[in-house]
Design a protein around this motif. Structure first.
Motif, short mmCIF file in Angstrom:
data_model
loop_
_atom_site.label_atom_id
_atom_site.label_comp_id
_atom_site.label_asym_id
_atom_site.label_seq_id
_atom_site.Cartn_x
_atom_site.Cartn_y
_atom_site.Cartn_z
N ASP A 1 -16.07 -6.22 13.04
CA ASP A 1 -16.28 -4.81 12.70
C ASP A 1 -17.40 -4.22 13.56
OD1 ASP A 1 -14.33 -5.03 10.76
OD2 ASP A 1 -15.77 -5.55 9.19
N LEU A 2 -17.14 -3.06 14.12
CA LEU A 2 -18.11 -2.34 14.94
C LEU A 2 -18.59 -1.11 14.20
CD1 LEU A 2 -16.18 -2.59 18.33
CD2 LEU A 2 -17.98 -4.11 17.49
N CYS A 3 -19.78 -0.63 14.56
CA CYS A 3 -20.35 0.52 13.85
C CYS A 3 -21.35 1.24 14.75
CB CYS A 3 -21.03 0.05 12.56
SG CYS A 3 -22.38 -1.12 12.83
N PHE A 4 -21.87 2.35 14.26
CA PHE A 4 -22.86 3.14 14.99
C PHE A 4 -24.20 3.21 14.25
CE2 PHE A 4 -18.65 4.60 16.18
CZ PHE A 4 -18.72 4.61 17.56
N ILE A 5 -24.21 2.81 12.97
CA ILE A 5 -25.42 2.78 12.16
C ILE A 5 -25.37 1.53 11.30
CG2 ILE A 5 -26.80 3.97 10.40
CD1 ILE A 5 -25.38 6.57 11.22
N ALA A 6 -26.49 0.82 11.20
CA ALA A 6 -26.54 -0.36 10.34
C ALA A 6 -27.99 -0.65 9.99
CB ALA A 6 -25.90 -1.57 11.02
N GLY A 7 -28.18 -1.31 8.85
CA GLY A 7 -29.55 -1.65 8.47
C GLY A 7 -29.67 -2.07 7.03
N CYS A 8 -30.90 -2.13 6.57
CA CYS A 8 -31.20 -2.55 5.20
C CYS A 8 -32.42 -1.78 4.71
CB CYS A 8 -31.48 -4.06 5.15
SG CYS A 8 -32.88 -4.55 6.16
N GLY A 9 -32.63 -1.87 3.40
CA GLY A 9 -33.79 -1.22 2.82
C GLY A 9 -33.44 0.07 2.11
N PHE A 10 -34.22 1.08 2.37
CA PHE A 10 -34.10 2.34 1.65
C PHE A 10 -32.69 2.92 1.72
CE2 PHE A 10 -35.08 6.89 0.91
CZ PHE A 10 -35.75 6.76 -0.29
N ASP A 11 -32.10 2.94 2.93
CA ASP A 11 -30.77 3.51 3.08
C ASP A 11 -29.72 2.68 2.36
OD1 ASP A 11 -31.22 1.46 4.83
OD2 ASP A 11 -29.88 2.22 6.37
N SER A 12 -29.88 1.35 2.39
CA SER A 12 -28.92 0.49 1.69
C SER A 12 -29.02 0.66 0.18
CB SER A 12 -29.17 -0.98 2.06
OG SER A 12 -29.00 -1.19 3.43
N PHE A 13 -30.24 0.80 -0.32
CA PHE A 13 -30.42 1.03 -1.76
C PHE A 13 -29.88 2.39 -2.17
CE2 PHE A 13 -33.97 -2.13 -1.20
CZ PHE A 13 -33.37 -3.12 -1.95
N ILE A 14 -30.06 3.40 -1.30
CA ILE A 14 -29.49 4.73 -1.59
C ILE A 14 -27.97 4.64 -1.66
CG2 ILE A 14 -29.11 7.03 -0.63
CD1 ILE A 14 -31.93 6.99 0.44
N LEU A 15 -27.38 3.92 -0.71
CA LEU A 15 -25.92 3.76 -0.72
C LEU A 15 -25.47 3.04 -1.97
CD1 LEU A 15 -23.14 3.81 0.66
CD2 LEU A 15 -23.78 1.68 1.82
N ASP A 16 -26.19 2.00 -2.37
CA ASP A 16 -25.83 1.25 -3.57
C ASP A 16 -25.93 2.13 -4.81
OD1 ASP A 16 -25.11 -1.25 -4.85
OD2 ASP A 16 -27.15 -1.29 -5.63
N ASP A 17 -27.00 2.91 -4.89
CA ASP A 17 -27.17 3.82 -6.03
C ASP A 17 -26.13 4.94 -6.01
OD1 ASP A 17 -29.34 2.35 -6.92
OD2 ASP A 17 -30.80 3.54 -5.81
N TYR A 18 -25.78 5.39 -4.81
CA TYR A 18 -24.76 6.44 -4.68
C TYR A 18 -23.40 5.94 -5.18
CZ TYR A 18 -21.36 9.43 -2.26
OH TYR A 18 -20.29 10.24 -1.96
N GLN A 19 -23.05 4.70 -4.82
CA GLN A 19 -21.79 4.13 -5.28
C GLN A 19 -21.79 3.97 -6.81
OE1 GLN A 19 -19.22 3.78 -3.45
NE2 GLN A 19 -20.04 3.89 -1.38
N LYS A 20 -22.91 3.54 -7.35
CA LYS A 20 -23.02 3.41 -8.81
C LYS A 20 -22.89 4.77 -9.49
CE LYS A 20 -25.96 -0.72 -8.75
NZ LYS A 20 -27.31 -1.26 -9.06
N LEU A 21 -23.49 5.80 -8.89
CA LEU A 21 -23.40 7.14 -9.46
C LEU A 21 -21.96 7.64 -9.47
CD1 LEU A 21 -24.90 9.70 -10.49
CD2 LEU A 21 -25.08 10.42 -8.09
N ARG A 22 -21.24 7.40 -8.40
CA ARG A 22 -19.84 7.83 -8.35
C ARG A 22 -18.99 7.09 -9.37
NH1 ARG A 22 -17.15 7.72 -2.69
NH2 ARG A 22 -15.55 8.74 -3.94
#
Length: 442
Positions: free
Chosen positions: A216-237
């Protein structure tokens, strides 16, 4: 006496008969086993021969030659901006065999193989960063399966229509007026521009990232604040899945802000999401020093470091992320130096060391990319980085899609992808060209 002799002869004949039958059985079994072994062995030889023959054929026959005048439209029904109107407009503007509408990974894989087999040189991708990354990954895999030794070489050029939630690449390619390329008008505008000036448009090259050895290829990747935001966003949905109206409202940039304000920041304030990392890189990396006007200072390996790795940072961090373009989701310029280096294949690594008490009052500067701090925000430019978690595991993400918890991961530039540059250089210097904008093949 005569009777006894006859009885003995009968027993002897019977015994000889049984021996003969046993001998026949043994002979038959041995003969069958030998033939079977020969047959199996010959089958194995045939399989090996066919494998060698297939490998020989694959090495000789690669993917069809690309024709940039041929355009395929690839729309993902999972993207927020791909509506029935967009699909209908696409069906009216291009031929049926040039339109690919997908709703699953299997359908996307089949569409990628068709695009490669038909030799499309231009692909219009409708969706967000996740859809675009999936399309690039699937086409790259299809080209590799077709026999291309370097699948990203002579890769189809893309038109990334901003039809998703996160449109970081589209913001970079189309510029400040990227919204005019949304919806049916944007799709029709892109198709019309390609039909009229397909061979005269320049290409904008953007590096593409790979996490570890994943296909898998991508243009943005990482960990930390953005990953936690994504995790919380998925939980919110998921929490509002029973309310379609509310789910639709939160399935946007607004949903990320709600998740950040109601879950991510409070968890950080309570100290529940501490992340300790060790970030390393190979030679060729530079540190962007805000004290010297954002000058890129090359980092030299010290004698104490081993394995040709340079330890860039070790300690507590709130975010460790790499971006190929300056933008993150929602227009945040999280990677302001992503395209600042002269090298086409350089990306921006940002290590943030800020608590909510620092983040909240500086949120506007962080969002616009103007925030600078030699202590709270560390920026590096390079093409390969290694991240290790010194305490436990943490979630990792790319292109807005979670990759799960990991102990460590590697981010490297796999190559670059060409995008049709409708924006071009400013009119005062439109006669110039650069390594990022060129009409030649990669």
């Amino acid at each position: 006496a005569a009777a006894n002799i006859d009885e003995k002869k009968k027993k002897k004949k019977k015994k000889m008969g049984k021996s003969f039958i046993l001998l026949l059985r043994v002979s038959f079994a041995w003969t069958w086993q030998v033939q079977h072994r020969i047959g199996v062995r010959s089958i194995d030889y045939e399989i090996q021969y066919r494998k060698k023959r297939c490998r020989h054929q694959v090495s000789r026959f690669a993917a069809p030659r690309l024709d940039e005048s041929k355009t395929a439209v690839l729309l993902s029904l999972n993207a927020r901006g791909v509506s029935k109107k967009v699909v209908k407009m696409a069906s009216e503007c291009v031929a049926t065999e040039d339109l690919y509408v997908t709703g699953s990974l299997e359908e996307a894989s089949v569409a990628a193989r068709e695009i490669v087999n038909k030799g499309y040189g231009t692909v219009i991708s409708g969706g967000g960063d996740g859809t675009l990354s999936l399309a690039v990954s699937q086409i790259c895999s299809a080209r590799a399966a077709a026999g291309e030794e370097i699948p990203l070489r002579n890769f189809p050029r893309f038109v990334a229509l901003p039809l998703g939630t996160g449109n970081a690449v589209a913001r970079y390619v189309f510029g400040p007026r990227y919204r005019s390329w949304r919806g049916t008008k944007g799709l029709k505008r892109a198709i019309s521009a390609l039909q009229q000036n397909s061979m005269h448009l320049t290409d904008l090259r953007v590096p593409v990232l790979r996490v570890d050895n994943s296909p898998d290829l991508c243009f943005i990747a990482g960990c930390g604040f953005d990953s936690f935001i994504l995790d919380d966003y998925q939980k919110l949905r998921r929490s509002v899945s029973a309310f379609p109206g509310l789910r639709s409202v939160l399935s946007s940039v607004f949903g990320y802000f709600v998740a950040t304000a109601t879950s991510t920041l409070p968890q950080y304030a309570l100290g529940n999401r501490q992340m300790y990392v060790k970030v390393s890189a190979r030679s060729g990396v530079a540190y962007v020093d805000p004290r010297r006007g954002d000058a890129a200072l090359p980092i030299v390996k010290s004698d104490k470091e081993e394995n040709n790795f340079i330890v860039l940072y070790q300690g507590k961090a709130t975010i460790v992320a790499v971006g190929a373009t300056p933008f993150y989701g929602g227009g945040m310029r999280l990677f302001p130096f992503a395209r600042a280096a002269a090298s086409v294949d350089s990306v921006n690594l940002r290590i943030a060391r800020m608590s909510p008490l620092i983040f909240v009052p500086n949120a506007f500067g962080i969002f616009t990319g103007s925030y600078r701090s030699p202590e709270a925000a560390l920026d590096f430019i390079g093409d390969e980085f290694f991240v290790e978690f010194t305490e436990g595991t943490h979630p990792v993400q790319h292109s807005g899609d979670p990759l799960g918890n990991r102990y460590a991961f590697r981010l490297s530039v796999a190559g670059h992808v060409r995008f049709v540059d409708f924006l071009g250089l400013p009119s005062a210097i439109s006669h110039l060209s650069s390594t990022a904008t060129a009409t030649v093949d990669n």
